[in-house]
Scaffold this active site. Structure first.
Site, PDB file in Angstrom:
ATOM      1  N   THR A  83       0.863  -1.171   0.000  1.00 36.49           N
ATOM      2  CA  THR A  83       0.000   0.000   0.000  1.00 36.49           C
ATOM      3  C   THR A  83       0.900   1.221   0.000  1.00 36.49           C
ATOM      4  OG1 THR A  83      -1.488   1.340   1.383  1.00 36.49           O
ATOM      5  CG2 THR A  83      -0.173  -0.306   2.499  1.00 36.49           C
ATOM      6  N   CYS A 197      -1.732   5.030  -5.341  1.00 32.45           N
ATOM      7  CA  CYS A 197      -2.590   4.207  -4.495  1.00 32.45           C
ATOM      8  C   CYS A 197      -2.711   2.883  -5.219  1.00 32.45           C
ATOM      9  CB  CYS A 197      -3.954   4.853  -4.286  1.00 32.45           C
ATOM     10  SG  CYS A 197      -5.125   3.772  -3.434  1.00 32.45           S
TER      11      CYS A 197
END
Length: 230
Positions: A83, A197
């Site tokens: 992430t 992202c």
């Protein structure tokens, strides 16, 4: 082959892409029935997401550090945090383990430098776009200029990530909004767009725009494969 440690589940939608990309990378490199050696800890993202929006980063660091320690105990030789946003607490996690962390921003910056890209637009959660832990690393360590969307555009990107992409929902109207934001960043001088992202690539791929895209999931996974096979 080194064992890749993965901190996943943030969200599992993008973590599944990591797992696939890493194994495909090893198969391409080694052929036959080869696959990656992986030790993964997948967290409950609901807990992490609530803490993010409460700005309780200390607690997220504690949770992910404990998970990272489990990954190291499982035999991992290095760690990837699957992430972008949670690299905000990468230093805290690193302090609790003895294996190195392959930082997603470093892997992305290396690719940008190879391609001689000096100014990028950054899309991600509001935490990633607005705070300095990610864009500051690109600028200070690699001299890459980083542009971010306007405040209302940042809100759109943030909401789509959490309310749609993290749930596996692909909405055409959201794709159109993202493409407009990408066009605006490009018009303001961005040579390329960093999909900062790991879920955004579920919505936007290179086929949708002529502006060069840098998918951090793919770049990070590729860097992990290279390190594992050194």
């Amino acid at each position: 082959m080194k064992t890749i440690g993965m901190l996943g589940g943030m969200s599992w939608e993008s973590t599944s892409n990591y797992y696939k990309a890493i194994n495909e990378g090893v198969k391409i490199a080694l052929g036959g029935l080869h696959s990656a050696k992986i030790c993964m800890y997948s967290v409950d993202f609901d807990e992490i997401e609530k803490l993010q929006h409460q700005a309780n980063w200390r607690r997220t660091a504690e949770i992910l550090s404990k998970a990272a320690m489990s990954v190291e105990a499982g035999g991992a030789d290095f760690l990837i945090i699957c992430t972008n946003t949670m690299h905000k607490v990468a230093a805290e996690i690193s302090s609790k383990i003895s294996i190195p962390i392959l930082h997603i921003a470093d892997a992305t910056a290396d690719q940008l430098q190879q391609d001689n890209v000096k100014c990028v637009g950054l899309l991600g959660t509001k935490f990633t776009m607005e705070q300095d832990f990610y864009k500051g690393r690109l600028t200070e360590n690699y001299n890459i200029q980083v542009l971010i969307p306007e405040p209302d555009e940042r809100e759109i990107v943030h909401q789509v990530i959490y309310s749609e992409l993290c749930l596996g929902k692909i909405v055409e109207s959201s794709r159109s909004k993202f493409l407009k934001i990408i066009e605006n960043l490009h018009a303001n001088g961005a040579e390329a767009i960093v999909l900062g992202c790991t879920e955004i690539a579920l919505l936007i791929q290179q086929q949708h725009t002529s502006v060069p895209l840098y998918d951090t999931t793919d770049i990070h996974a590729s860097a992990a494969v290279k390190l594992a096979l050194l």
